[in-house]
Design an enzyme around this catalytic site. Sequence first.
Site, PDB file in Angstrom:
ATOM      1  CG  HIS A  58      -1.920  -1.140   1.331  1.00  0.00           C
ATOM      2  ND1 HIS A  58      -2.239  -1.888   2.266  1.00  0.00           N
ATOM      3  CD2 HIS A  58      -2.653  -1.539   0.306  1.00  0.00           C
ATOM      4  CE1 HIS A  58      -2.991  -2.905   2.067  1.00  0.00           C
ATOM      5  NE2 HIS A  58      -3.452  -2.748   0.886  1.00  0.00           N
ATOM      6  CD  GLU A  61      -0.368   0.590   4.570  1.00  0.00           C
ATOM      7  OE1 GLU A  61      -1.458   0.430   4.459  1.00  0.00           O
ATOM      8  OE2 GLU A  61       0.306  -0.564   4.423  1.00  0.00           O
ATOM      9  CG  HIS A 149       0.911  -3.782   5.250  1.00  0.00           C
ATOM     10  ND1 HIS A 149       0.006  -3.630   4.185  1.00  0.00           N
ATOM     11  CD2 HIS A 149       1.513  -5.245   4.593  1.00  0.00           C
ATOM     12  CE1 HIS A 149       0.114  -4.315   3.301  1.00  0.00           C
ATOM     13  NE2 HIS A 149       1.233  -5.269   3.311  1.00  0.00           N
ATOM     14  CD  GLU A 211      -1.749  -3.894   8.975  1.00  0.00           C
ATOM     15  OE1 GLU A 211      -1.132  -2.396   8.952  1.00  0.00           O
ATOM     16  OE2 GLU A 211      -2.138  -4.217   7.889  1.00  0.00           O
TER      17      GLU A 211
HETATM   18 ZN   LIG Z   1      -1.370  -1.982   4.340  1.00  0.00          ZN
END
Ligand SMILES: [Zn+2]
Length: 330
Positions: A58, A61, A149, A211
């Site tokens: 993404h 990020e 991420h 994350e």
């Molecule tokens: Zn992500």
Amino acid sequence: MLDEWLTLALVDDDDPGREREGRLPGGRYRVLGAGILELIPDTPAPGARSVVISAGIHGNETAPIELLGELLAALEAGRLHVKAPMLVILGNLPAIRAQTRFISTNLNRLFRRDLAQSGDEPERARELMRAVDGFFARHPERRLHLDMHTAIRDSRYPRFAVVPYTETQPASRWQDLAAAELQAVLLQHQHSWTFSHYSRHYHAAEAYTLELGKVRPFGANDLEALSGMRDWLAALAEGRERPAGATSELRFFAVAFELMRKSEAFRLGFAEDVANFTEFPVGTRLAEDGEAGEFVVDTAPLAVVFPNARVELNARAALLVRPCDPPASP
Ligand SMILES: [Zn+2]
């Protein structure tokens, strides 16, 4: 050199004129494509893992990209020596340059071999799948993939790992996640076609979507909060074992339900900016849908992860999770 590779990947398309391979303290590197770099040790450390590290799947990020930049700078300067094969990937380059999550579709749902879609992001998914296939074919030992991420919202556990679902679960080394100062682990209950799922499903690699805090622009990230992660990447590059972390520090959750958006008339029963892992008691109405009706918490509290009411029809609007015991670790 490596710094340049990162900068070029971030600012411009693949420049065919620049150096495609070179030396590093302890080994060499090869540029396999735009944003795809392989590090090859002269002599791997005993027990070194074959590691895929990806960031920017993404585009907005940025903290993981900064971590990668630090790692490459340390390798280039000789503060670290390459002792393990590594594939370093910057995922969605146009989205990274535009500082947006994606350009036309979410890249992190496209990692499947029977992918039929066409377009920039599907083509990039195919290129990255080929790169991972080639890397694990050249370096089949002790496969590991960390797909890094940051999350859109706050979280009760700012640093957590998502474990992709596969029928045969490769062993997970929870002690490594704990040592990297991750705080929670979320076990998926069905296939989802993410990049980490790709490595787990097709290559039986230990693989996680990590994350690591909240989305912020370049330069605004708190990398000190990620020092455990930074140390883990450094140890992986040098093929070093780290002292085991205390797995008792990790909270484990399993997906109990997926809230699906079935109709236009869909709304969540809570503020959409609620922190990940916020828990709701029995009796809470979590969603209302024109077709599926109400979803009310019935037998035990449920916590919400990744809520998003504005997804397309028949897409997931939230994961509902409950605490569980850790699965066995080797
Ligand atoms: Zn992500």
